[in-house]
Design an enzyme around this catalytic site. Structure first.
Site, PDB file in Angstrom:
ATOM      1  N   GLY A 194      -3.158 -20.532  10.730  1.00 50.48           N
ATOM      2  CA  GLY A 194      -1.935 -19.785  10.503  1.00 50.48           C
ATOM      3  C   GLY A 194      -1.812 -18.614  11.461  1.00 50.48           C
ATOM      4  NE  ARG A 195       3.345 -13.974  13.854  1.00 40.75           N
ATOM      5  CZ  ARG A 195       3.572 -12.719  13.478  1.00 40.75           C
ATOM      6  NH1 ARG A 195       3.373 -12.361  12.219  1.00 40.75           N
ATOM      7  NH2 ARG A 195       4.002 -11.817  14.345  1.00 40.75           N
ATOM      8  CG  HIS A 198      -2.464  -9.702  -4.028  1.00 38.96           C
ATOM      9  ND1 HIS A 198      -2.955 -10.569  -4.985  1.00 38.96           N
ATOM     10  CD2 HIS A 198      -2.188 -10.458  -2.938  1.00 38.96           C
ATOM     11  CE1 HIS A 198      -2.995 -11.779  -4.493  1.00 38.96           C
ATOM     12  NE2 HIS A 198      -2.536 -11.755  -3.257  1.00 38.96           N
ATOM     13  CG  ASN A 208      -0.211 -16.193  -3.175  1.00 37.91           C
ATOM     14  OD1 ASN A 208      -0.429 -17.244  -3.781  1.00 37.91           O
ATOM     15  ND2 ASN A 208       0.031 -16.151  -1.880  1.00 37.91           N
ATOM     16  CB  VAL A 209       4.408 -17.473  -6.274  1.00 37.10           C
ATOM     17  CG1 VAL A 209       4.247 -16.633  -7.530  1.00 37.10           C
ATOM     18  CG2 VAL A 209       5.486 -16.883  -5.380  1.00 37.10           C
ATOM     19  CG  HIS A 228     -20.585  -6.879  -1.739  1.00 38.22           C
ATOM     20  ND1 HIS A 228     -19.359  -7.442  -2.007  1.00 38.22           N
ATOM     21  CD2 HIS A 228     -20.330  -5.777  -0.983  1.00 38.22           C
ATOM     22  CE1 HIS A 228     -18.414  -6.737  -1.429  1.00 38.22           C
ATOM     23  NE2 HIS A 228     -18.967  -5.719  -0.803  1.00 38.22           N
ATOM     24  CG  HIS A 230      -1.909  -1.081   1.300  1.00 40.91           C
ATOM     25  ND1 HIS A 230      -3.006  -1.122   0.472  1.00 40.91           N
ATOM     26  CD2 HIS A 230      -1.979  -2.179   2.096  1.00 40.91           C
ATOM     27  CE1 HIS A 230      -3.728  -2.202   0.755  1.00 40.91           C
ATOM     28  NE2 HIS A 230      -3.120  -2.866   1.732  1.00 40.91           N
ATOM     29  CG  HIS A 236      -3.179  -6.086 -18.244  1.00 42.86           C
ATOM     30  ND1 HIS A 236      -3.784  -7.286 -17.977  1.00 42.86           N
ATOM     31  CD2 HIS A 236      -3.738  -5.187 -17.390  1.00 42.86           C
ATOM     32  CE1 HIS A 236      -4.679  -7.139 -17.022  1.00 42.86           C
ATOM     33  NE2 HIS A 236      -4.676  -5.870 -16.648  1.00 42.86           N
TER      34      HIS A 236
END
Length: 302
Positions: free
Chosen positions: A261-262, A108, A110-111, A177, A98, A147
């Protein structure tokens, strides 16, 4: 499906991806500092959480985890119920950044790697992850570069891969929503084993590398743009949408909580300052309205 022989290599390469992304943060924000926590999970495994704060980045988290257990959590077997009840090992790197400047987008990435086993049956493994961008003000150049980098990352693995994973990302990072997209998308994939283990691993690690390079360029371009209270207020309102998605829909958040998890690491993705204003709608013709009308709709950016 063959079981990978050297899981230590996967772990080392994921930890290297964590190091690379942390280095990018430090280079863009030299005055920033890391808080590093190494933690152990009572049910097995652990990880290292790195929280970063500075002048450029108001809050960033770059986490590595390696956990396991006797049975996959429901969020991990939802799409493949035949794997329910198997023991599992899951490791990965999760990143949420951020920036302080509203003209610099949140990002963001993630792998992750999963291995599931059951006595008398073949092990089942897969990779997953991706990256996505959440701007508060829209810039064609940023969206196109983001992209384009995603497409180039996918091209060695087949011409159809980028369109498939882009569509998956658009479908996933949505707030039904609100009838809104969370951002401008990128790549998203799960249950990925295309081309065999080495090819799938290579692609996944390439996603992490591409993310670091593409995001670095965008932040460098936007981090010094002048802004005022109006832009800051809009940024905190839009951050509210980010919180809504992560707490209501994000499978990674659900997996972390269900696998015990933590909590501090799981919720590190939430922004430090956020607001909700009842019925807030930007005025027509403003840059804020343009974000919703032009950028936060699925489209072909390249």
């Amino acid at each position: 499906m063959e079981k990978p022989e050297d899981i230590d290599d996967i772990r080392a390469q994921l930890q290297n991806a964590q190091e690379t992304i942390c280095r990018v943060l430090s280079e863009l924000d030299p005055e920033g500092t890391f808080t590093v926590d190494q933690w152990e999970r009572p049910d097995g495994g652990g990880g290292e959480s790195r929280a970063f704060t500075g002048e450029v980045f108001e809050k960033a988290g770059v986490n590595f985890s390696d956990v396991g257990g006797p049975a996959l959590p429901p969020s991990a077997s939802a799409r493949r119920p035949e794997l329910a009840g198997r023991s599992f090992q899951a490791m990965g790197v999760s990143v949420v950044i951020h920036p302080r400047n509203p003209y610099a987008p949140t990002s963001h990435a993630n792998v992750r790697y999963f291995l599931t086993e059951k006595p008398g049956e073949e092990p089942v493994w897969w990779f997953g992850g991706g990256f996505d961008l959440t701007p508060y003000y829209g810039f064609e150049e940023d969206a196109q570069d983001w992209h384009r980098a995603a497409r180039e990352c996918c091209e060695p693995y087949g011409e159809d891969l980028y369109p498939r994973l882009k569509q998956w990302c658009d479908d996933y990072f949505a707030l039904p929503h609100r009838n809104e997209q969370r951002g401008i998308g990128g790549l998203f994939f799960d249950d990925y084993n295309e081309g065999g283990f080495e090819a799938a691993k290579s692609f996944t690690l390439g996603v992490a590398k591409t993310y670091a390079e593409a995001y670095r360029a965008i932040v460098a371009r936007r981090k010094d743009t002048p802004y005022g209270e109006r832009e800051r207020r809009w940024q905190t309102i839009r951050r509210g949408r980010y919180v809504e998605f992560n707490l209501l829909y994000d499978r990674g958040t659900l997996f972390g909580l269900q696998s015990k998890g933590r909590t501090e690491s799981i919720l590190m993705s939430l922004p430090p300052e956020v607001r909700w204003e009842y019925g807030h709608t930007p005025e027509q013709g403003t840059p804020e309205a343009e974000l919703l009308e032009k950028y936060l709709v699925p489209r072909d950016w390249v």
